[in-house]
Design a protein around this motif. Structure first.
Motif, PDB file in Angstrom:
ATOM      1  N   LEU A 280      45.218  39.247  43.222  1.00 30.07           N
ATOM      2  CA  LEU A 280      44.121  40.164  42.915  1.00 30.07           C
ATOM      3  C   LEU A 280      43.198  39.603  41.849  1.00 30.07           C
ATOM      4  CD1 LEU A 280      46.150  43.509  42.821  1.00 30.07           C
ATOM      5  CD2 LEU A 280      44.733  42.625  44.683  1.00 30.07           C
ATOM      6  N   GLY A 281      43.604  38.503  41.241  1.00 28.87           N
ATOM      7  CA  GLY A 281      42.820  37.882  40.188  1.00 28.87           C
ATOM      8  C   GLY A 281      43.561  36.673  39.665  1.00 28.87           C
TER       9      GLY A 281
ATOM     10  N   ASP B 220      46.640  48.360  40.992  1.00 33.67           N
ATOM     11  CA  ASP B 220      46.887  47.832  42.336  1.00 33.67           C
ATOM     12  C   ASP B 220      47.883  46.677  42.360  1.00 33.67           C
ATOM     13  OD1 ASP B 220      45.071  49.681  43.252  1.00 33.67           O
ATOM     14  OD2 ASP B 220      43.392  48.262  43.329  1.00 33.67           O
ATOM     15  N   THR B 221      48.262  46.188  41.192  1.00 30.64           N
ATOM     16  CA  THR B 221      49.200  45.068  41.145  1.00 30.64           C
ATOM     17  C   THR B 221      50.606  45.536  41.510  1.00 30.64           C
ATOM     18  OG1 THR B 221      47.947  43.835  39.481  1.00 30.64           O
ATOM     19  CG2 THR B 221      50.304  43.334  39.664  1.00 30.64           C
TER      20      THR B 221
ATOM     21  N   ASP C  98      49.161  41.923  45.220  1.00 30.63           N
ATOM     22  CA  ASP C  98      49.327  43.229  45.839  1.00 30.63           C
ATOM     23  C   ASP C  98      50.589  43.229  46.701  1.00 30.63           C
ATOM     24  OD1 ASP C  98      48.674  41.885  48.190  1.00 30.63           O
ATOM     25  OD2 ASP C  98      46.614  42.637  48.251  1.00 30.63           O
TER      26      ASP C  98
ATOM     27  N   GLN D 108      41.045  45.988  32.804  1.00 30.78           N
ATOM     28  CA  GLN D 108      40.916  45.949  34.260  1.00 30.78           C
ATOM     29  C   GLN D 108      41.923  46.927  34.873  1.00 30.78           C
ATOM     30  OE1 GLN D 108      40.986  41.907  35.822  1.00 30.78           O
ATOM     31  NE2 GLN D 108      39.697  41.135  34.175  1.00 30.78           N
TER      32      GLN D 108
ATOM     33  N   LEU E 247      45.091  43.529  30.480  1.00 34.81           N
ATOM     34  CA  LEU E 247      44.664  43.828  31.846  1.00 34.81           C
ATOM     35  C   LEU E 247      44.688  45.324  32.113  1.00 34.81           C
ATOM     36  CD1 LEU E 247      46.486  40.952  33.763  1.00 34.81           C
ATOM     37  CD2 LEU E 247      44.008  41.241  33.539  1.00 34.81           C
TER      38      LEU E 247
ATOM     39  N   GLU F 271      41.926  49.025  37.309  1.00 33.38           N
ATOM     40  CA  GLU F 271      42.113  49.060  38.759  1.00 33.38           C
ATOM     41  C   GLU F 271      42.999  47.907  39.210  1.00 33.38           C
ATOM     42  OE1 GLU F 271      38.382  49.228  40.746  1.00 33.38           O
ATOM     43  OE2 GLU F 271      37.848  51.210  39.972  1.00 33.38           O
ATOM     44  N   LEU F 272      42.798  46.734  38.624  1.00 34.53           N
ATOM     45  CA  LEU F 272      43.650  45.595  38.963  1.00 34.53           C
ATOM     46  C   LEU F 272      45.093  45.892  38.569  1.00 34.53           C
ATOM     47  CD1 LEU F 272      42.994  41.833  38.545  1.00 34.53           C
ATOM     48  CD2 LEU F 272      45.037  42.813  37.505  1.00 34.53           C
ATOM     49  N   TYR F 273      45.276  46.433  37.368  1.00 31.67           N
ATOM     50  CA  TYR F 273      46.634  46.759  36.919  1.00 31.67           C
ATOM     51  C   TYR F 273      47.272  47.783  37.853  1.00 31.67           C
ATOM     52  CZ  TYR F 273      50.509  48.361  34.020  1.00 31.67           C
ATOM     53  OH  TYR F 273      51.752  48.705  33.571  1.00 31.67           O
TER      54      TYR F 273
ATOM     55  N   PRO G 238      48.703  38.412  39.331  1.00 33.66           N
ATOM     56  CA  PRO G 238      48.766  39.789  39.841  1.00 33.66           C
ATOM     57  C   PRO G 238      48.616  39.794  41.356  1.00 33.66           C
ATOM     58  CG  PRO G 238      46.591  39.360  38.895  1.00 33.66           C
ATOM     59  CD  PRO G 238      47.405  38.105  38.715  1.00 33.66           C
TER      60      PRO G 238
END
Length: 502
Positions: free
Chosen positions: A94-95, A151-152, A88, A145, A141, A147-149, A86
């Protein structure tokens, strides 16, 4: 003037590289290792920059072996990266990537089958639902997660991430897109908006440029030209999921041949001109001519991995580089059937053909008299049983022989056990079967510097191992018990998983 090609294979535990001429001469090879993260029993993830650092280190090292001005192309493949990396909008991870071995997306798998029927998934994608697939991991995800998804910007397969860093271009090989499954239409070779909508996956977060292994994915940027000391504008090829180029590396550039790759995992693969749907197989476009050929395979999540685990936990005194050879010698005299020991090698659940996330590694028949060398032999036999169960999925396509490649094939004892269990002639080669070689070949073909027919001739079978038919008859009975052992414990592990997951 001699021209050179570099092939890079980003693997689960290490990245390997090869420097070769366009005439097929291998000049140099290299490897950089790194660690796999298992924060929980069913989780398996890796850091993208480990892959980037390994790949660039190897490119630089190999470029120093020759006049780097004569390096005309680089091909990069990668392990099946599951969810992908992932990143940005600035291209920063991001992870970690949830790789193929990761089994955490069990609830998302159940959810997917409620949203899309098995029949529709198979008809459109050629695949079903399982935590193995990238689309179920992306669903995980999004659920766990968010927020990660959110922002990806893009989920990038390992090879796509490294190529993006080196060139600034984003692409995905057809094989990686097909192996993501769930949202890839294998009939039209494009993403499926219909399935993506049903599964709640934003297709904009996936690479939009699908590419064949013989198409240029990008050219090395000025920044990396300086760091790597290679030609400005050196083309890079995205050669996709590693087992595809590995099969190319055995000389398979058309339909009809079966190859077994035994490394950390096991893949029993058959290349066809039509996808073998409805056979519990994993299917995606082949690394070579993806719109003409299909890669159909079954396999084990943990094959060489369980041998490495056994060596690490029960043979700590042996040298890391020679441990398997020493254990081979120790267990050489163990009879077929390991004196009654049977192992289910499902240390992280299992994918095709049984598709079971609940099952775990199990040893049957252990007693107070069991010796270490008997257990080691039983682990090797378990891998061979898994090979047999996998190739049986190909039905009438099975011939009298197959090619075996990968690190585990370096064990002569292991090769003989596989021949004895399957009853097939096992062919091995010193000159092929490595993904980095396949990536180099595909790069050369893409540059019109290697002819496919020439590449096929480079791969020489150095040994044919015939089965011991007496042992094969004995193994037939043990194989029946191996199959029965899973059938009879399936219900137990369903209840077991319910208990330990609470």
């Amino acid at each position: 003037m001699t021209q050179y090609i570099i092939g890079i294979d980003i693997g689960t535990s290490s990245t390997k590289a090869i420097l070769m001429t366009t005439a097929g001469d291998i000049i140099s090879q290299g490897r950089v290792s790194y660690s796999l993260e298992n924060p929980y029993p069913e989780w398996a993830q890796e850091n993208a920059d480990d892959w980037l650092n390994a790949a660039t280190t190897l490119i630089k090292d190999l470029a120093e072996k020759v006049d780097s001005k004569n390096i005309i192309g680089i091909g990069i493949d990668g392990l099946y990266g599951g969810s992908g990396v992932p990143v940005d909008k600035a291209g920063q991870p991001l992870g970690p990537a949830l790789i193929w071995m990761d089994r955490r997306a069990t609830e998302e798998t159940d959810q997917a089958l409620k949203l899309v029927s098995k029949a529709e998934l198979m008809d459109i994608t050629g695949n079903l639902a399982d935590p193995y697939y990238g689309y179920t991991k992306i669903m995980w995800l999004k659920q766990h997660q968010p927020e990660l998804y959110r922002d990806t910007y893009q989920f990038l397969p390992p090879e796509s991430y490294v190529i993006y860093k080196l060139t600034g271009n984003i692409s995905i090989n057809y094989s990686a897109a097909g192996n993501l499954a769930g949202v890839f239409n294998i009939n039209d070779d494009e993403w499926s908006p219909e399935l993506a909508d049903k599964l709640g996956i934003d297709l904009k977060k996936l690479p939009q440029k699908m590419i064949a292994s013989t198409d240029v994915a990008g050219k090395v940027s000025d920044e990396w030209v300086q760091k790597l000391d290679i030609n400005p504008g050196t083309p890079i090829f995205n050669t996709g999921v590693d087992v595809g180029p590995a099969t190319v590396g055995t000389g398979v550039l058309g339909a009809g041949r079966m190859t077994i790759a035994l490394g950390t995992s096991m893949n029993a693969a058959l290349v066809t001109d039509k996808p073998l749907k409805d056979d519990n197989l994993i299917i995606w476009p082949y690394a070579y001519k993806p719109k003409e050929y299909y890669y159909n395979f079954a396999g084990a999540n943990t094959a060489g991995a369980v041998i490495a685990w056994f060596t690490r936990e029960f043979a700590q005194e042996v040298d890391n580089n020679n441990g398997t050879r020493m254990l081979d010698e120790e267990s050489e005299a163990v009879p077929a059937g390991s004196n009654g020991l049977i192992v289910l090698p499902y240390f992280m659940g299992e994918r095709s053909p049984i598709w079971d996330s609940n099952v775990r590694g199990t040893i049957f028949g252990i007693s107070m008299t069991t010796k270490r060398y008997e257990m080691f032999n039983a682990f090797q036999e378990a891998i061979a049983y898994s090979v047999r169960q996998s190739i049986e999925q190909f039905g009438d396509y099975i011939g009298d022989s197959f090619t075996l490649v990968g690190g585990v094939s370096n064990s002569k004892k292991m090769v003989q056990i596989i021949a004895d269990v399957t009853g097939k002639t096992v062919k091995t080669t010193d000159s092929g079967g490595e993904a980095d070689l396949g990536s180099a070949i595909l790069t050369g073909i893409g540059l019109d510097q290697i002819h496919p027919e020439d590449a096929e001739k480079w791969i020489k079978i150095n040994e044919k191992v015939e089965p011991d038919l007496v042992k094969h008859e004995k193994y037939n009975k043990y194989y029946e018990l191996y199959r029965l052992a899973y059938t009879d414990t399936k219900g137990f592990y369903e209840k077991y998983n319910e208990l330990i997951s609470k």
